[in-house]
Design a protein around this motif. Structure first.
Motif, PDB file in Angstrom:
ATOM      1  N   PHE A 179      22.610  47.093  90.442  1.00  0.00           N
ATOM      2  CA  PHE A 179      22.386  45.901  90.470  1.00  0.00           C
ATOM      3  C   PHE A 179      20.804  45.691  90.111  1.00  0.00           C
ATOM      4  O   PHE A 179      19.976  46.375  90.797  1.00  0.00           O
ATOM      5  N   ILE A 180      20.818  44.765  89.020  1.00  0.00           N
ATOM      6  CA  ILE A 180      19.420  44.479  88.623  1.00  0.00           C
ATOM      7  C   ILE A 180      18.992  42.915  88.728  1.00  0.00           C
ATOM      8  O   ILE A 180      20.146  42.169  88.513  1.00  0.00           O
ATOM      9  N   GLU A 181      18.060  42.646  88.907  1.00  0.00           N
ATOM     10  CA  GLU A 181      17.709  41.187  88.864  1.00  0.00           C
ATOM     11  C   GLU A 181      17.672  40.629  87.772  1.00  0.00           C
ATOM     12  O   GLU A 181      17.278  41.139  86.643  1.00  0.00           O
ATOM     13  N   ARG A 182      18.165  39.599  87.366  1.00  0.00           N
ATOM     14  CA  ARG A 182      18.208  38.581  86.254  1.00  0.00           C
ATOM     15  C   ARG A 182      16.917  38.725  85.292  1.00  0.00           C
ATOM     16  O   ARG A 182      17.110  38.879  84.085  1.00  0.00           O
ATOM     17  N   GLY A 183      15.923  38.686  86.071  1.00  0.00           N
ATOM     18  CA  GLY A 183      14.670  38.573  85.292  1.00  0.00           C
ATOM     19  C   GLY A 183      14.281  39.906  84.679  1.00  0.00           C
ATOM     20  O   GLY A 183      13.393  39.990  83.981  1.00  0.00           O
ATOM     21  N   ASP A 184      14.863  40.681  85.023  1.00  0.00           N
ATOM     22  CA  ASP A 184      14.740  42.469  84.511  1.00  0.00           C
ATOM     23  C   ASP A 184      15.341  42.641  83.302  1.00  0.00           C
ATOM     24  O   ASP A 184      15.573  43.899  83.066  1.00  0.00           O
ATOM     25  N   PHE A 185      16.343  41.882  82.816  1.00  0.00           N
ATOM     26  CA  PHE A 185      17.251  41.807  81.653  1.00  0.00           C
ATOM     27  C   PHE A 185      16.278  42.304  80.347  1.00  0.00           C
ATOM     28  O   PHE A 185      15.240  41.685  80.297  1.00  0.00           O
ATOM     29  N   ASP A 186      16.682  43.229  79.528  1.00  0.00           N
ATOM     30  CA  ASP A 186      15.957  43.932  78.424  1.00  0.00           C
ATOM     31  C   ASP A 186      16.449  43.087  77.476  1.00  0.00           C
ATOM     32  O   ASP A 186      17.536  43.410  76.730  1.00  0.00           O
ATOM     33  N   GLU A 187      15.760  42.363  76.915  1.00  0.00           N
ATOM     34  CA  GLU A 187      15.978  41.129  75.620  1.00  0.00           C
ATOM     35  C   GLU A 187      15.843  41.895  74.514  1.00  0.00           C
ATOM     36  O   GLU A 187      16.221  41.168  73.476  1.00  0.00           O
ATOM     37  N   SER A 188      15.168  43.087  74.340  1.00  0.00           N
ATOM     38  CA  SER A 188      14.798  43.515  73.176  1.00  0.00           C
ATOM     39  C   SER A 188      16.098  44.474  72.720  1.00  0.00           C
ATOM     40  O   SER A 188      15.930  44.804  71.292  1.00  0.00           O
ATOM     41  N   LEU A 189      17.114  44.530  73.331  1.00  0.00           N
ATOM     42  CA  LEU A 189      18.481  45.094  72.786  1.00  0.00           C
ATOM     43  C   LEU A 189      19.221  44.030  72.239  1.00  0.00           C
ATOM     44  O   LEU A 189      19.350  43.184  72.613  1.00  0.00           O
ATOM     45  N   ILE A 190      19.817  44.693  71.006  1.00  0.00           N
ATOM     46  CA  ILE A 190      20.796  43.898  70.351  1.00  0.00           C
ATOM     47  C   ILE A 190      21.928  43.641  71.079  1.00  0.00           C
ATOM     48  O   ILE A 190      22.697  44.711  71.480  1.00  0.00           O
ATOM     49  N   SER A 191      22.554  42.433  71.610  1.00  0.00           N
ATOM     50  CA  SER A 191      23.650  42.318  72.253  1.00  0.00           C
ATOM     51  C   SER A 191      24.647  41.277  71.758  1.00  0.00           C
ATOM     52  O   SER A 191      24.460  40.559  71.044  1.00  0.00           O
ATOM     53  N   MET A 192      25.811  41.538  72.347  1.00  0.00           N
ATOM     54  CA  MET A 192      27.233  40.726  71.812  1.00  0.00           C
ATOM     55  C   MET A 192      27.622  40.272  73.012  1.00  0.00           C
ATOM     56  O   MET A 192      27.985  40.917  73.825  1.00  0.00           O
ATOM     57  N   SER A 193      27.873  38.940  72.990  1.00  0.00           N
ATOM     58  CA  SER A 193      28.740  38.390  74.317  1.00  0.00           C
ATOM     59  C   SER A 193      30.073  38.796  74.014  1.00  0.00           C
ATOM     60  O   SER A 193      30.703  38.600  72.956  1.00  0.00           O
ATOM     61  N   ILE A 194      30.693  38.922  75.181  1.00  0.00           N
ATOM     62  CA  ILE A 194      32.232  39.318  75.085  1.00  0.00           C
ATOM     63  C   ILE A 194      32.942  38.344  76.220  1.00  0.00           C
ATOM     64  O   ILE A 194      32.023  37.864  76.986  1.00  0.00           O
ATOM     65  N   THR A 195      34.268  37.972  76.182  1.00  0.00           N
ATOM     66  CA  THR A 195      34.818  37.480  77.210  1.00  0.00           C
ATOM     67  C   THR A 195      36.034  38.431  77.671  1.00  0.00           C
ATOM     68  O   THR A 195      36.364  39.656  77.085  1.00  0.00           O
TER      69      THR A 195
END
Length: 126
Positions: free
Chosen positions: A46-62
């Motif tokens: 469990f990690i706080e939302r503010g600690d999300f690593d935005e430097s990683l290339i991400s893809m939203s999934i459903t």
């Protein structure tokens, strides 16, 4: 196996799941296959939302990108064939994707599919 994290935030004094994130090592996903399966377990990190690593290339999934089989409750599949089409439609090479993100409100539905704890299967010798 991908690293599983559940990012959360506090709203009205309650812990609310915000993102379920699967992070992968380079080359861990073979995009030439139709699906990628991994062992899903609770509890997650469990990690706080503010600690999300935005430097990683991400893809939203459903949820529709995921494959569930009640005979194998600890295993979840990712439909790579459909995700690859989505990624390539944006002129992106799927091999650069480092993580998948499942957002609210689908997280609560997703969490119901998971077992409460990891179930280990052992094969005995004969």
């Amino acid at each position: 196996m991908p690293q599983q994290r559940l990012y959360y935030d506090f709203m009205d004094g309650q812990l609310i799941p915000f993102w379920y994130v699967l992070s992968f090592d380079p080359g861990e996903i073979n995009w030439e296959k139709s699906a990628f399966y991994y062992n899903a377990i609770k509890p997650f990190t469990f990690i706080e939302r503010g600690d999300f690593d935005e430097s990683l290339i991400s893809m939203s999934i459903t949820l529709s990108d995921l494959i569930f089989n009640m005979d194998f409750p600890n295993r979840i599949g990712i439909n790579l064939k459909s995700l690859k089409r989505k990624i390539e439609s944006h002129s992106v090479d799927p091999y650069v994707i480092q993580q998948f993100i499942l957002s609210t409100p689908e997280i609560n539905d997703f969490l119901m599919f998971l077992p409460a704890r990891k179930h280990m299967e052992f094969v005995g010798r004969r």
